[in-house]
Design an enzyme around this catalytic site. Sequence first.
Site, short mmCIF file in Angstrom:
data_model
loop_
_atom_site.label_atom_id
_atom_site.label_comp_id
_atom_site.label_asym_id
_atom_site.label_seq_id
_atom_site.Cartn_x
_atom_site.Cartn_y
_atom_site.Cartn_z
N TYR A 28 -96.94 -144.59 88.45
CA TYR A 28 -96.74 -144.31 87.02
C TYR A 28 -95.38 -144.85 86.58
O TYR A 28 -95.27 -145.55 85.57
CB TYR A 28 -96.84 -142.80 86.79
CG TYR A 28 -96.51 -142.35 85.39
CD1 TYR A 28 -97.45 -142.45 84.37
CD2 TYR A 28 -95.26 -141.81 85.09
CE1 TYR A 28 -97.15 -142.03 83.09
CE2 TYR A 28 -94.95 -141.39 83.82
CZ TYR A 28 -95.90 -141.50 82.82
OH TYR A 28 -95.60 -141.08 81.54
N SER A 80 -91.29 -144.18 79.37
CA SER A 80 -90.93 -142.87 79.92
C SER A 80 -89.57 -142.98 80.61
O SER A 80 -89.17 -144.08 81.03
CB SER A 80 -92.01 -142.49 80.95
OG SER A 80 -91.51 -141.61 81.93
#
Length: 263
Positions: A152, A139
């Site tokens: 995350y 990501s």
Amino acid sequence: MTDFAERYGPWAVVTGAAQGVGLAYAEELVERGLGVLLVDRDPKVEGVASDLPGEARGLVADLADPGWLERVEGAAADLEVGLAVANAGVGYVGRFLEMPAASRETILRVNCDATVRMAEWALPPMVERGRGAFVVTSSGSALVGTAGVALYSATKAFVLNLAEAIGWELRGTGVVTQAVVAPSMSTPAFDQSGVDRERMLTPAADPRDVVRRALDALGEAPCWYGDAGLEMLAGLDRRQAVDVISAATTRMYPGVFEPGGDA
Ligand SMILES: NC(=O)c1ccc[n+]([C@@H]2O[C@H](COP(=O)([O-])OP(=O)(O)OC[C@H]3O[C@@H](n4cnc5c(N)ncnc54)[C@H](OP(=O)(O)O)[C@@H]3O)[C@@H](O)[C@H]2O)c1
């Protein structure tokens, strides 16, 4: 058989494949002539697999549970897996100190531990055959620490570094790795995350487009940027980049981070 299927087939395993990015992988890989084992904790994965217009199997397995890999091994026992996509990932939006312990455990197990175990399982036979690929869905938040999704972001950096380092170690074996530094994408998880799309700097991408372009670039480099903005972010001074991505991310979640607050 397509060149892609000869290089990375005949079978692929994709985790988190019942919807979103994982389903986009499964659809694209079937289109490219591979058989696909779709793994997901959602039982709908079996119907999703049987609806694909090619060879596909669905397996219900929760990557947060011990024993998930044995289930995958069992389902793939008669398959030659040339492509493994460690795609399943979960997150928590909010301040790190307010994150429930259960979220912490699940995020670490699914995003980090399951990715490591998948690499350990999938890569040795590929190296023996001299071809194959290991892909992780990372990501943009992996590039630098991202407020609002601190753990995350750290786990996505973990899988990015893992894929890059393994890619270097496997040079010359015919096996490649790719960490997909993905932009925000329109998926069920993203839609349910509480994001305010009006407050995004750029619109969410179509996961099918991201996946198609990433697979086209497979073998070029272990780190693949999903858009030019992320590549630019990676080139910034880290301190500047933390500010840029953290401001942009917290802005997207006004319900969690009040506009004008100190987040
Ligand atoms: N969407 C984005 O903007 C974006 C951006 C960058 C990176 N990513 C990454 O892309 C990947 C896929 O995300 P997505 O947006 O497509 O999510 P999604 O829409 O929720 O799809 C993910 C699928 O994985 C399943 N899953 C979740 N936890 C699992 C577990 N423990 N074991 C097995 N399956 C599990 C989900 O099942 P349930 O429905 O039951 O949860 C769901 O079917 C993730 O790694 C995410 O971090 C997404």
